[in-house]
Design a protein around this motif. Structure first.
Motif, PDB file in Angstrom:
ATOM      1  N   LEU A 153     -13.476   1.399   0.321  1.00 44.22           N
ATOM      2  CA  LEU A 153     -13.073   2.279   1.402  1.00 44.22           C
ATOM      3  C   LEU A 153     -14.027   2.150   2.582  1.00 44.22           C
ATOM      4  O   LEU A 153     -13.604   2.089   3.738  1.00 44.22           O
ATOM      5  CB  LEU A 153     -13.028   3.734   0.903  1.00 44.22           C
TER       6      LEU A 153
ATOM      7  N   SER B  94       0.796  -1.232   0.000  1.00 41.81           N
ATOM      8  CA  SER B  94       0.000   0.000   0.000  1.00 41.81           C
ATOM      9  C   SER B  94       0.824   1.276   0.000  1.00 41.81           C
ATOM     10  O   SER B  94       0.312   2.341  -0.346  1.00 41.81           O
ATOM     11  CB  SER B  94      -0.912   0.019   1.235  1.00 41.81           C
TER      12      SER B  94
ATOM     13  N   ASP C 247      -7.304  -0.191  -1.380  1.00 40.79           N
ATOM     14  CA  ASP C 247      -6.879  -0.639  -2.708  1.00 40.79           C
ATOM     15  C   ASP C 247      -5.962  -1.853  -2.606  1.00 40.79           C
ATOM     16  O   ASP C 247      -6.098  -2.806  -3.370  1.00 40.79           O
ATOM     17  CB  ASP C 247      -6.177   0.495  -3.460  1.00 40.79           C
TER      18      ASP C 247
ATOM     19  N   SER D 196      -8.003  -4.831  -1.824  1.00 38.30           N
ATOM     20  CA  SER D 196      -9.094  -5.071  -2.782  1.00 38.30           C
ATOM     21  C   SER D 196     -10.461  -5.052  -2.104  1.00 38.30           C
ATOM     22  O   SER D 196     -11.298  -5.939  -2.315  1.00 38.30           O
ATOM     23  CB  SER D 196      -8.891  -6.396  -3.523  1.00 38.30           C
TER      24      SER D 196
ATOM     25  N   ARG E  20      -7.666   4.860   1.742  1.00 38.12           N
ATOM     26  CA  ARG E  20      -7.870   4.516   0.326  1.00 38.12           C
ATOM     27  C   ARG E  20      -6.721   3.630  -0.155  1.00 38.12           C
ATOM     28  O   ARG E  20      -6.942   2.627  -0.848  1.00 38.12           O
ATOM     29  CB  ARG E  20      -7.968   5.793  -0.515  1.00 38.12           C
ATOM     30  N   LYS E  21      -5.497   3.973   0.209  1.00 35.54           N
ATOM     31  CA  LYS E  21      -4.339   3.150  -0.183  1.00 35.54           C
ATOM     32  C   LYS E  21      -4.454   1.738   0.393  1.00 35.54           C
ATOM     33  O   LYS E  21      -4.181   0.746  -0.294  1.00 35.54           O
ATOM     34  CB  LYS E  21      -3.038   3.794   0.292  1.00 35.54           C
TER      35      LYS E  21
END
Length: 114
Positions: free
Chosen positions: A109, A76, A103, A106, A99-100
């Motif tokens: 948020l 991340s 992501d 997967s 958010r990182k």
């Protein structure tokens, strides 16, 4: 001009039931499609129970994905100490940080917000 149709109550109730059944089938098809495309995923019961019980979602998803804090940090770009602070509840993490992490895991948020 208003057109009115009069039908027996039993016929009306059958139409309402059929309409509700169609809506259920459409919702089912939408859910199956989301699973097939990867837009949604099924979680094992023990993972869902941990989330329901109030365990920290970041920790739950990280462990579900089989990642250590170090591995999640590398994936991340978020400092491992920040991850530990968020998991322990000492800090909440900024939207950018979450958010990182989302992501890298997967997930959405909103899945990381308790």
């Amino acid at each position: 001009m208003n057109e009115t149709v009069t039908i027996p109550r039993a016929d009306y109730e059958a139409l309402v039931e059929a309409s509700e059944l169609l809506a259920d089938l459409q919702a089912h098809d939408t859910a199956r499609s989301a699973l097939a495309t990867g837009a949604e995923e099924l979680l094992p019961t023990h993972v869902a129970n941990r989330l329901i019980d109030g365990d920290n979602p970041l920790r739950v998803y990280r462990e579900h994905r089989g990642l250590t804090q170090v591995a999640l940090s590398e994936a991340s770009g978020v400092n491992r100490v920040q991850i530990a602070d968020i998991e322990s509840g000492r800090k909440t993490g900024s939207v950018t940080t979450l958010r990182k992490l989302a992501d890298a895991l997967s997930v959405g948020l909103d899945d990381l917000v308790p």
